[in-house]
Each structure stands twice: as structure tokens, then as C-alpha cells.
Design an enzyme around this catalytic site. Structure first.
Site, PDB file in Angstrom:
ATOM      1  N   GLY A  14       0.836  -1.193   0.000  1.00 18.33           N
ATOM      2  CA  GLY A  14       0.000   0.000   0.000  1.00 18.33           C
ATOM      3  C   GLY A  14       0.865   1.234   0.000  1.00 18.33           C
ATOM      4  N   CYS A  15       0.376   2.274   0.628  1.00 14.99           N
ATOM      5  CA  CYS A  15       1.082   3.550   0.678  1.00 14.99           C
ATOM      6  C   CYS A  15       2.434   3.387   1.358  1.00 14.99           C
ATOM      7  CB  CYS A  15       0.233   4.572   1.426  1.00 14.99           C
ATOM      8  SG  CYS A  15       1.072   6.127   1.708  1.00 14.99           S
TER       9      CYS A  15
END
Length: 181
Positions: A14-15
Site C-alpha cells: 500500500g502507501c
């Protein structure tokens, strides 16, 4: 007898702002760089990555001391700190750039990753199947400077307060024995 030399691991969960904060806190981790890997565009920018058209994932590349922390320990943290069962998504972040991926640097890392995924599946750790991509590392492109150490440099930023802080608190409890002093 000398120990093993420094090693690298590259994960997309993810981020990269969240992912970087977790690995920065671990004993034996010497450097964590946010960046991009797994795509087909040379020297992509964050703006290009966000379109999802470059094929890259947001990743962290970790330099670690295998005499202090092993690759399998890094995998344990990786799988415990994101949802490896959602395809191209982590929470509100949607797109191939947010996919769950391990870019291995050696055959040993590939085999260890596959073994860990097999164990997670067999033990039904998650309600859904693990969809983490396991691919050989290609080119790694370091993200722009403002992405490096983002959480450490922006702890009061709303995203950090709302998203990263709660995850980090849980992480610190779960992995207290593996954290830097």
C-alpha cells in the site's frame, strides 16, 4: 568467522508512508527508502505512479543486517501490517500501485516468501486467500525527497494522525521485542 553482509528486501504493502514507518522502527534495519518498482516506465514520478498506468507499485527498499534481523522476520512484519488479501487495494488506496508485492533479491528470498504464504494459507491466518505478488526485483526508483521519512518528518499531518499513528501503535505492541531502543 564473519557474519552475513548487509542485505536488501523490497516490499509493497500500500502507501509507502505507512510501510516505511514500520520498517524504520525495527532493530537491524539500517535504511528504508520509499520508491517504485515493478513497472515499465523509466524514472517515473509520483504523479505518474498515481495514474496506475506505469505498472509500478509504491514500495520500500530496506537495507538490513541479517545478523540482527532475518528476512523471514521482515516478512512477518510485512504480512502483519497490511492486508495481503485485497487485490490492488489497501484501505482507501485503490490501484495497481497499491498492490501487495514482495520483490525478491535472491532465490532464497523467493522460496522463503512462498513458504510463508503457504503457511499463512494453510493456517488460515486470513479469511480470504493471500494475493501477494512474488516477483524478481527489477529496477528500483527512489521516490522524490519529500516522500522519504514522511511520517518522521510530518507526524502532525492529518493522514499521519488518522491512518499511520493507529497502525503504528498496534505495530509497536505486536513487535515490541524487535524494535530499536
Amino acid at each position: 568467522m564473519t557474519g552475513k553482509e548487509k542485505a536488501k528486501a523490497t516490499f509493497g504493502g500500500g502507501c509507502f508512508w505507512c510501510t516505511e514507518a514500520f520498517f524504520d522502527a525495527l532493530e537491524g534495519v539500517e535504511k528504508v527508502e520509499s520508491g517504485y518498482s515493478g513497472g515499465h516506465t523509466d524514472n517515473p514520478s509520483y504523479k505518474e505512479i498515481c495514474t496506475g498506468l506505469t505498472g509500478h507499485a509504491e514500495v520500500v527498499q530496506i537495507t538490513y543486517d541479517p545478523n540482527v534481523i532475518e528476512f523471514v522476520d521482515l516478512l512477518e512484519v510485512f504480512f502483519a501490517t497490511h492486508d495481503p488479501t485485497t487485490l490492488n487495494r489497501q484501505g482507501g488506496d485503490v490501484g495497481t500501485q497499491y498492490r501487495s508485492v514482495v520483490f525478491y533479491h535472491s532465490q532464497e528470498q523467493k522460496e522463503t516468501t512462498e513458504m510463508v504464504i503457504e503457511t499463512l494459507e494453510k493456517e488460515k491466518v486470513f479469511n480470504n486467500p493471500v494475493v501477494t505478488e512474488v516477483s524478481a526485483i527489477g529496477k528500483f526508483y527512489e521516490a522524490e525527497n519529500y516522500h522519504q521519512d514522511y511520517f518522521a518528518n510530518n507526524p502532525k499531518q492529518p493522514y499521519c494522525n488518522v491512518v499511520i499513528n493507529p497502525k503504528l501503535k498496534k505495530f509497536r505492541k505486536m513487535f515490541a521485542e524487535k524494535l530499536k531502543d
